[in-house]
Design an enzyme around this catalytic site. Structure first.
Site, mmCIF file in Angstrom:
data_model
loop_
_atom_site.group_PDB
_atom_site.id
_atom_site.type_symbol
_atom_site.label_atom_id
_atom_site.label_comp_id
_atom_site.label_asym_id
_atom_site.label_seq_id
_atom_site.Cartn_x
_atom_site.Cartn_y
_atom_site.Cartn_z
ATOM 1 N N THR A 185 0.874 -1.171 0.000
ATOM 2 C CA THR A 185 0.000 0.000 0.000
ATOM 3 C C THR A 185 0.915 1.226 0.000
ATOM 4 O O THR A 185 2.060 1.137 0.446
ATOM 5 C CB THR A 185 -0.892 0.051 1.256
ATOM 6 O OG1 THR A 185 -0.023 0.120 2.384
ATOM 7 C CG2 THR A 185 -1.757 -1.177 1.375
ATOM 8 N N GLU A 330 -5.586 -4.344 -0.339
ATOM 9 C CA GLU A 330 -5.899 -5.465 0.561
ATOM 10 C C GLU A 330 -7.004 -6.369 0.033
ATOM 11 O O GLU A 330 -7.276 -7.416 0.604
ATOM 12 C CB GLU A 330 -6.306 -4.923 1.944
ATOM 13 C CG GLU A 330 -5.150 -4.332 2.755
ATOM 14 C CD GLU A 330 -4.855 -2.863 2.458
ATOM 15 O OE1 GLU A 330 -5.258 -2.383 1.379
ATOM 16 O OE2 GLU A 330 -4.230 -2.197 3.288
ATOM 17 N N LYS A 439 -14.851 16.627 11.064
ATOM 18 C CA LYS A 439 -15.738 16.637 12.225
ATOM 19 C C LYS A 439 -16.002 18.071 12.624
ATOM 20 O O LYS A 439 -15.147 18.737 13.199
ATOM 21 C CB LYS A 439 -15.107 15.860 13.382
ATOM 22 C CG LYS A 439 -14.942 14.406 13.046
ATOM 23 C CD LYS A 439 -14.267 13.634 14.153
ATOM 24 C CE LYS A 439 -13.688 12.353 13.602
ATOM 25 N NZ LYS A 439 -12.311 12.465 13.111
ATOM 26 N N TRP A 444 -20.520 15.078 11.117
ATOM 27 C CA TRP A 444 -19.550 14.724 10.086
ATOM 28 C C TRP A 444 -19.903 15.373 8.753
ATOM 29 O O TRP A 444 -21.051 15.371 8.328
ATOM 30 C CB TRP A 444 -19.533 13.205 9.875
ATOM 31 C CG TRP A 444 -18.805 12.469 10.953
ATOM 32 C CD1 TRP A 444 -18.296 12.986 12.109
ATOM 33 C CD2 TRP A 444 -18.534 11.074 10.976
ATOM 34 N NE1 TRP A 444 -17.708 11.997 12.846
ATOM 35 C CE2 TRP A 444 -17.840 10.816 12.180
ATOM 36 C CE3 TRP A 444 -18.794 10.012 10.106
ATOM 37 C CZ2 TRP A 444 -17.409 9.522 12.526
ATOM 38 C CZ3 TRP A 444 -18.365 8.751 10.451
ATOM 39 C CH2 TRP A 444 -17.682 8.510 11.652
HETATM 40 P P1 ADP Z 1 -3.302 3.309 -1.486
HETATM 41 O O1 ADP Z 1 -3.973 3.260 -0.138
HETATM 42 O O2 ADP Z 1 -1.987 2.690 -1.517
HETATM 43 O O3 ADP Z 1 -3.449 4.607 -2.176
HETATM 44 P P2 ADP Z 1 -5.285 1.483 -2.363
HETATM 45 O O4 ADP Z 1 -5.670 1.125 -3.746
HETATM 46 O O5 ADP Z 1 -5.075 0.342 -1.456
HETATM 47 O O6 ADP Z 1 -4.044 2.365 -2.481
HETATM 48 O O7 ADP Z 1 -6.368 2.470 -1.761
HETATM 49 C C1 ADP Z 1 -7.595 1.985 -1.323
HETATM 50 C C2 ADP Z 1 -8.475 3.120 -0.889
HETATM 51 O O8 ADP Z 1 -8.802 3.963 -1.991
HETATM 52 C C3 ADP Z 1 -9.806 2.671 -0.352
HETATM 53 O O9 ADP Z 1 -9.713 2.269 0.980
HETATM 54 C C4 ADP Z 1 -10.642 3.930 -0.541
HETATM 55 O O10 ADP Z 1 -10.438 4.853 0.514
HETATM 56 C C5 ADP Z 1 -10.084 4.531 -1.798
HETATM 57 N N1 ADP Z 1 -10.948 4.191 -2.938
HETATM 58 C C6 ADP Z 1 -10.804 3.212 -3.831
HETATM 59 N N2 ADP Z 1 -11.783 3.226 -4.753
HETATM 60 C C7 ADP Z 1 -12.603 4.259 -4.413
HETATM 61 C C8 ADP Z 1 -13.799 4.807 -4.972
HETATM 62 N N3 ADP Z 1 -14.364 4.320 -6.066
HETATM 63 N N4 ADP Z 1 -14.352 5.873 -4.333
HETATM 64 C C9 ADP Z 1 -13.787 6.394 -3.235
HETATM 65 N N5 ADP Z 1 -12.668 5.932 -2.679
HETATM 66 C C10 ADP Z 1 -12.073 4.881 -3.255
#
Ligand code: ADP
Length: 539
Positions: A185, A330, A439, A444
């Site tokens: 990540t 993940e 917040k 929120w």
């Molecule tokens: P990194 O955290 O390394 O940037 P990841 O692909 O693991 O890469 O990121 C996952 C996160 O990206 C998710 O937990 C979410 O917060 C965000 N995410 C992924 N797809 C979407 C989406 N369609 N809309 C909003 N947030 C998204």
């Protein structure tokens, strides 16, 4: 007990390519390359070269349990490694070149890779980092013999290595739970964390993602993956494509609007995918030139929320359907996907579009979802209550690489760090990442919802909302706008646009015009914005 009496061959990634090389032997793979002309071959050729690559790696001592890193773009050579490395029982760590130097070093050392394969234009990075790479013994440039530059790392040429090898190989039979890919990540907080995909997870994910109720692939499709192969295996497209006999077009490192358009039109691309920033560039290019997206029918977009305006423009102006996905490293990474249902269709096309464009997606078989409150109690699926989003299933993480404790609960639930609502039909809507939620006075505010509305304001290219400390309300929203080139916008224009579209107390306390920093995975870097503007409302 009555045991099932069916066969139990392990699910192995190499079987996908073996299948495609027979069932879709002549289907084409096209690849742009660094400093080399565009390359074309077939699935049958690709399987032969994956065998040669595996034989070459074996000769370098790579075998069961070893780790190999790549620092590479979306090309046919990287695709070959996606099969060759795991098929040996080794693990391919796809290093992310957009991370900071120290994070790239951290991930390669943490993986303990002994071989690093890299594209030619990464040579300066590799030379710079090499003294700190404690385990890498062999450097291979993904290039032909004449263009390979050994540099300070004595890099070997990938093509020279392959040319010496036979395409015959007896692939070993592997345990399907063996590690295959190591994806980190991006580590916006702390060190990057390694997620080790198993053969089983990758194969099941690939079978599920091609379904008609997901990406909907068939052998007439031509895929152009802009999701980076180094980020969560390019959303599994290098596996779902071959299973379904799709032609694949690899764009290498060219992601500007004109280059995307050239491939879409010349190669007859029907399906593409990538993060929203890619499609912002693409749409602004074709809008400027007046071109149309050829045979493109579907675009899958995820990684950050898809601005509603983007989905609408694609559909109404160009007849292209946007499939929003939500997922994370993940989850291999596909979690949910926004596809229509007969129930939504009953309400008419506009209502259906509206429902789909405003949600991340619908639950898929293979990923269970739930939302819980602060005490861990299940929240109702009413589309209103929002809470921490938890997932589980056969392609969800259990534990991070080289950690002692599980990341998921004993019964498999993994807390995604996202805040979401789920409705009765299983449509999920992300309202924020836990750490990005604003917040304000105990209530929120969803930064994603505000961004989505602000980005539809004429002249706005990127809209970013962060919560910054406020003397009275704890936090208040600050809106950072990066306008399209040559557009003049004022705070009053933006506020006037927002006013009829949001509840009063969501009104950003300040609008700032600046360029918006992006993370290594193309997301708005809120950590940077929060610290840059920490005193904007107090100081
Ligand atoms: P990194 O955290 O390394 O940037 P990841 O692909 O693991 O890469 O990121 C996952 C996160 O990206 C998710 O937990 C979410 O917060 C965000 N995410 C992924 N797809 C979407 C989406 N369609 N809309 C909003 N947030 C998204």
């Amino acid at each position: 007990m009555t045991a099932g009496l069916m066969q139990t061959p392990p699910l192995q990634i190499i079987d996908i390519l073996k299948f495609a090389s027979t069932a879709h032997a002549r289907r084409e793979i096209v690849s742009r390359l660094v400093e080399e002309p565009t390359f074309r071959y077939t699935y049958a050729d690709s399987a032969r070269r994956a065998a040669q690559a595996a034989n070459a790696l074996k000769r370098l001592g790579i075998g069961h349990g070893d780790r190999v890193s790549s620092l590479a773009w979306n090309t046919h050579r990287h695709f070959e490694l996606f099969y060759a490395v795991p098929a040996l029982g080794a693990v391919l760590h796809t290093a992310n070149p957009r991370l900071f130097d120290e994070q790239i070093v951290y991930t390669i050392n943490h993986a303990e890779s002994t071989v690093l394969l890299f594209d030619k234009n990464f040579l300066p990075v590799v030379e710079r980092l090499a003294p700190q790479l404690t385990t890498v013994k062999t450097f291979i440039m993904l290039s032909d013999e004449q263009r390979t530059v050994p540099g300070a790392v004595n890099a070997l040429s990938y093509e020279t290595l392959l040319a010496k090898e036979s395409a015959d190989i007896a692939w070993p039979t592997l345990d399907e739970n063996l590690g295959a890919f190591l994806c980190y990540t991006s580590g916006t907080t702390g060190d990057p964390k390694g997620v080790l995909y198993s053969h089983r997870a990758v194969v099941l994910h690939a079978m599920a993602s091609g379904l008609a109720s997901a990406f909907g692939f068939d052998a007439f499709d031509v895929l152009l993956p802009y999701a980076n192969l180094y980020h969560a295996t390019g959303w599994g497209l290098p596996f779902a494509g071959p299973i379904n006999g799709c032609k694949i077009v690899f764009p290498c490192d060219k992601t500007d609007g004109a280059s995307i358009q050239e491939l879409i039109v010349n190669e007859g691309v029907t399906f593409s995918g990538g993060v929203p920033t890619i499609w912002t560039m693409y749409l602004s290019h074709i809008e400027k030139t007046g071109e149309t997206p050829g045979k493109l029918k579907r675009v899958v977009i995820g990684g950050s929320a898809v601005p509603r305006a983007m989905a609408e423009t694609f559909k109404k102006k160009y007849g292209v359907r946007v499939l929003q996905i939500w997922g994370m490293t993940e989850t291999c990474p596909l979690g949910v996907i926004a596809t229509p249902t007969p129930e939504l269709a009953e309400a008419g096309e506009d209502a259906m579009d509206e429902a789909i464009w405003t949600r991340q997606g619908r639950m898929q078989f293979g990923i269970e979802l739930k939302i819980v409150d602060e005490d861990g109690k299940d929240l109702p699926w009413d589309g209103e209550n929002s809470g921490a989003l938890l997932v589980r299933g056969p392609w969800t993480i259990r534990r991070y690489f080289r950690k002692d404790a599980d990341a998921a609960s004993a019964d498999g639930w993994f807390d995604t760090g996202d805040i979401a609502t789920i409705d009765a039909a299983g449509f999920m809507r992300i309202t924020d990442r836990k750490k990005d939620v604003i917040k304000s006075g105990g209530e929120w505010i969803s930064s994603i919802d505000l961004e989505n509305i602000a980005v539809a304001c004429p002249g706005v290219k990127i809209a970013a909302v962060v919560g910054v400390p406020h003397p009275k309300w704890e936090e208040r929203p600050l809106l950072v706008i990066e306008p399209h080139e040559g557009q003049q916008l004022t705070e009053a224009d933006v506020q006037a646009f927002l006013e009829p579209r949001i509840v009063k107390w969501w009104k950003p306390d300040k609008v700032i015009f600046a360029s918006v920093p992006l993370t290594a995975t193309g997301k708005i870097d809120k950590k940077v914005l929060r610290s840059r503007y920490a005193t904007a409302l107090t100081g």
